[in-house]
Motif scaffolding. Sequence first.
Motif, PDB file in Angstrom:
ATOM      1  N   GLN A  69       0.847  -1.190   0.000  1.00  0.00           N
ATOM      2  CA  GLN A  69       0.000   0.000   0.000  1.00  0.00           C
ATOM      3  C   GLN A  69       0.882   1.238   0.000  1.00  0.00           C
ATOM      4  OE1 GLN A  69      -3.442   0.161  -0.198  1.00  0.00           O
ATOM      5  NE2 GLN A  69      -3.120   2.391  -0.421  1.00  0.00           N
ATOM      6  N   LEU A  70       0.769   2.016  -1.052  1.00  0.00           N
ATOM      7  CA  LEU A  70       1.549   3.247  -1.149  1.00  0.00           C
ATOM      8  C   LEU A  70       1.089   4.233  -0.078  1.00  0.00           C
ATOM      9  CD1 LEU A  70       3.753   4.491  -3.079  1.00  0.00           C
ATOM     10  CD2 LEU A  70       1.861   5.669  -4.217  1.00  0.00           C
ATOM     11  N   PRO A  71       2.014   4.764   0.718  1.00  0.00           N
ATOM     12  CA  PRO A  71       1.614   5.721   1.767  1.00  0.00           C
ATOM     13  C   PRO A  71       0.908   6.945   1.174  1.00  0.00           C
ATOM     14  CG  PRO A  71       3.873   4.965   2.097  1.00  0.00           C
ATOM     15  CD  PRO A  71       3.447   4.453   0.748  1.00  0.00           C
ATOM     16  N   ALA A  72       0.027   7.537   1.982  1.00  0.00           N
ATOM     17  CA  ALA A  72      -0.786   8.671   1.518  1.00  0.00           C
ATOM     18  C   ALA A  72       0.041   9.828   0.972  1.00  0.00           C
ATOM     19  CB  ALA A  72      -1.694   9.141   2.661  1.00  0.00           C
ATOM     20  N   PRO A  73       1.163  10.230   1.620  1.00  0.00           N
ATOM     21  CA  PRO A  73       1.937  11.341   1.044  1.00  0.00           C
ATOM     22  C   PRO A  73       2.477  11.039  -0.358  1.00  0.00           C
ATOM     23  CG  PRO A  73       2.563  10.962   3.322  1.00  0.00           C
ATOM     24  CD  PRO A  73       1.695   9.818   2.914  1.00  0.00           C
ATOM     25  N   LEU A  74       2.857   9.782  -0.590  1.00  0.00           N
ATOM     26  CA  LEU A  74       3.363   9.410  -1.914  1.00  0.00           C
ATOM     27  C   LEU A  74       2.225   9.308  -2.918  1.00  0.00           C
ATOM     28  CD1 LEU A  74       6.081   6.736  -1.032  1.00  0.00           C
ATOM     29  CD2 LEU A  74       6.345   9.192  -1.421  1.00  0.00           C
ATOM     30  N   LEU A  75       1.056   8.901  -2.435  1.00  0.00           N
ATOM     31  CA  LEU A  75      -0.109   8.857  -3.320  1.00  0.00           C
ATOM     32  C   LEU A  75      -0.467  10.270  -3.779  1.00  0.00           C
ATOM     33  CD1 LEU A  75      -2.195   6.986  -4.603  1.00  0.00           C
ATOM     34  CD2 LEU A  75      -3.624   7.307  -2.581  1.00  0.00           C
ATOM     35  N   GLU A  76      -0.329  11.242  -2.879  1.00  0.00           N
ATOM     36  CA  GLU A  76      -0.555  12.636  -3.263  1.00  0.00           C
ATOM     37  C   GLU A  76       0.492  13.098  -4.269  1.00  0.00           C
ATOM     38  OE1 GLU A  76      -0.589  14.959   0.261  1.00  0.00           O
ATOM     39  OE2 GLU A  76      -2.385  13.999   1.109  1.00  0.00           O
ATOM     40  N   ARG A  77       1.716  12.575  -4.093  1.00  0.00           N
ATOM     41  CA  ARG A  77       2.768  12.927  -5.044  1.00  0.00           C
ATOM     42  C   ARG A  77       2.423  12.400  -6.429  1.00  0.00           C
ATOM     43  NH1 ARG A  77       5.358  14.121  -8.519  1.00  0.00           N
ATOM     44  NH2 ARG A  77       7.625  14.277  -8.803  1.00  0.00           N
ATOM     45  N   LEU A  78       1.823  11.228  -6.521  1.00  0.00           N
ATOM     46  CA  LEU A  78       1.422  10.676  -7.814  1.00  0.00           C
ATOM     47  C   LEU A  78       0.294  11.480  -8.448  1.00  0.00           C
ATOM     48  CD1 LEU A  78       1.440   6.756  -7.673  1.00  0.00           C
ATOM     49  CD2 LEU A  78       3.002   8.299  -8.869  1.00  0.00           C
ATOM     50  N   ALA A  79      -0.481  12.187  -7.629  1.00  0.00           N
ATOM     51  CA  ALA A  79      -1.597  12.968  -8.171  1.00  0.00           C
ATOM     52  C   ALA A  79      -1.096  14.062  -9.103  1.00  0.00           C
ATOM     53  CB  ALA A  79      -2.417  13.567  -7.033  1.00  0.00           C
ATOM     54  N   SER A  80       0.108  14.557  -8.846  1.00  0.00           N
ATOM     55  CA  SER A  80       0.671  15.601  -9.706  1.00  0.00           C
ATOM     56  C   SER A  80       1.501  15.029 -10.864  1.00  0.00           C
ATOM     57  CB  SER A  80       1.549  16.543  -8.875  1.00  0.00           C
ATOM     58  OG  SER A  80       2.630  15.831  -8.296  1.00  0.00           O
ATOM     59  N   PHE A  81       1.586  13.706 -10.922  1.00  0.00           N
ATOM     60  CA  PHE A  81       2.332  13.048 -12.010  1.00  0.00           C
ATOM     61  C   PHE A  81       1.468  13.092 -13.270  1.00  0.00           C
ATOM     62  CE2 PHE A  81       4.657   9.152 -13.659  1.00  0.00           C
ATOM     63  CZ  PHE A  81       5.917   9.734 -13.635  1.00  0.00           C
ATOM     64  N   PRO A  82       2.077  13.267 -14.464  1.00  0.00           N
ATOM     65  CA  PRO A  82       1.268  13.337 -15.698  1.00  0.00           C
ATOM     66  C   PRO A  82       0.371  12.112 -15.867  1.00  0.00           C
ATOM     67  CG  PRO A  82       3.539  13.964 -16.135  1.00  0.00           C
ATOM     68  CD  PRO A  82       3.509  13.449 -14.732  1.00  0.00           C
ATOM     69  N   GLU A  83      -0.789  12.330 -16.480  1.00  0.00           N
ATOM     70  CA  GLU A  83      -1.729  11.220 -16.661  1.00  0.00           C
ATOM     71  C   GLU A  83      -1.288  10.256 -17.753  1.00  0.00           C
ATOM     72  OE1 GLU A  83      -5.698  12.515 -17.254  1.00  0.00           O
ATOM     73  OE2 GLU A  83      -5.939  13.283 -15.207  1.00  0.00           O
ATOM     74  N   GLU A  84      -0.601  10.746 -18.760  1.00  0.00           N
ATOM     75  CA  GLU A  84      -0.116   9.890 -19.840  1.00  0.00           C
ATOM     76  C   GLU A  84       1.371  10.192 -20.056  1.00  0.00           C
ATOM     77  OE1 GLU A  84      -1.861   7.604 -21.446  1.00  0.00           O
ATOM     78  OE2 GLU A  84      -3.845   8.078 -20.614  1.00  0.00           O
ATOM     79  N   THR A  85       2.238   9.268 -19.627  1.00  0.00           N
ATOM     80  CA  THR A  85       3.673   9.506 -19.762  1.00  0.00           C
ATOM     81  C   THR A  85       4.455   8.203 -19.666  1.00  0.00           C
ATOM     82  OG1 THR A  85       5.559  10.766 -18.881  1.00  0.00           O
ATOM     83  CG2 THR A  85       4.027   9.862 -17.282  1.00  0.00           C
ATOM     84  N   THR A  86       5.691   8.259 -20.129  1.00  0.00           N
ATOM     85  CA  THR A  86       6.625   7.137 -19.946  1.00  0.00           C
ATOM     86  C   THR A  86       7.770   7.545 -19.021  1.00  0.00           C
ATOM     87  OG1 THR A  86       7.861   7.788 -21.936  1.00  0.00           O
ATOM     88  CG2 THR A  86       6.097   6.161 -22.214  1.00  0.00           C
ATOM     89  N   ASP A  87       7.642   8.702 -18.378  1.00  0.00           N
ATOM     90  CA  ASP A  87       8.689   9.158 -17.462  1.00  0.00           C
ATOM     91  C   ASP A  87       8.851   8.172 -16.306  1.00  0.00           C
ATOM     92  OD1 ASP A  87       9.040  11.383 -19.010  1.00  0.00           O
ATOM     93  OD2 ASP A  87       7.886  12.731 -17.716  1.00  0.00           O
TER      94      ASP A  87
END
Length: 217
Positions: A69-87
């Motif tokens: 389970q990804l911790p909540a702070p890291l899940l919030e970090r993913l929220a700002s990650f692009p929706e479509e990317t290969t980064d």
Amino acid sequence: MTEATVPAAKPATALNASRSFWLKQLHQWHWISAAISLVGLMLFAATGITLNHAAQIPAEPVTVEQTGQLPAPLLERLASFPEETTDPAPDAVARWASDQFKVNVAGRPTETTADELYIALPEPGGDGWLTIDRATGEALRERTTRGWVAWLNDLHKGRNTGPVWYWFIDVFAAACVIFALTGFGLAWMHARQRPSTWPLLAAGLLIPALIALLFIH
């Protein structure tokens, strides 16, 4: 010693000295390249057989799944990650995956969508992947292995082995070329005393050439 024998002796001496020099050089490079490539030659020869008989060698894939389970702070970090990317995944997420699943995903390309982050994790003799649900943070790591024969076969092919093994194969191949060329040079220099040298060398060339021409379609 007569005057007539002196001119003939000098060229013969020079010829013997030249022959001795080249024999010494060829022997030296032959044994050095043999020492460097010996273990590799045995490995690649053995895996040549296992690759040739891959269909006859039984292998049962073993799949292992892990969840996290990804911790909540890291899940919030993913929220700002692009929706479509290969980064690659954010560094903090990569560090969490390393701690949670003992897998290195840093710098690896992702297949990120609005729903999940997917990272392919191929390896010698197996395959794997990691997914992280961007809504819930649920992570799934799956790894499939096919045994040590498949692992060795992938080393032979350089499949998913990384840059160090990639360069090792190049160095090993260069050592094999030197080994073969110096072996040919030694065979050529000893050919007068060994009449079977050229027929055997010709057979080594003609046999695979004829098989390729007559039986490979």
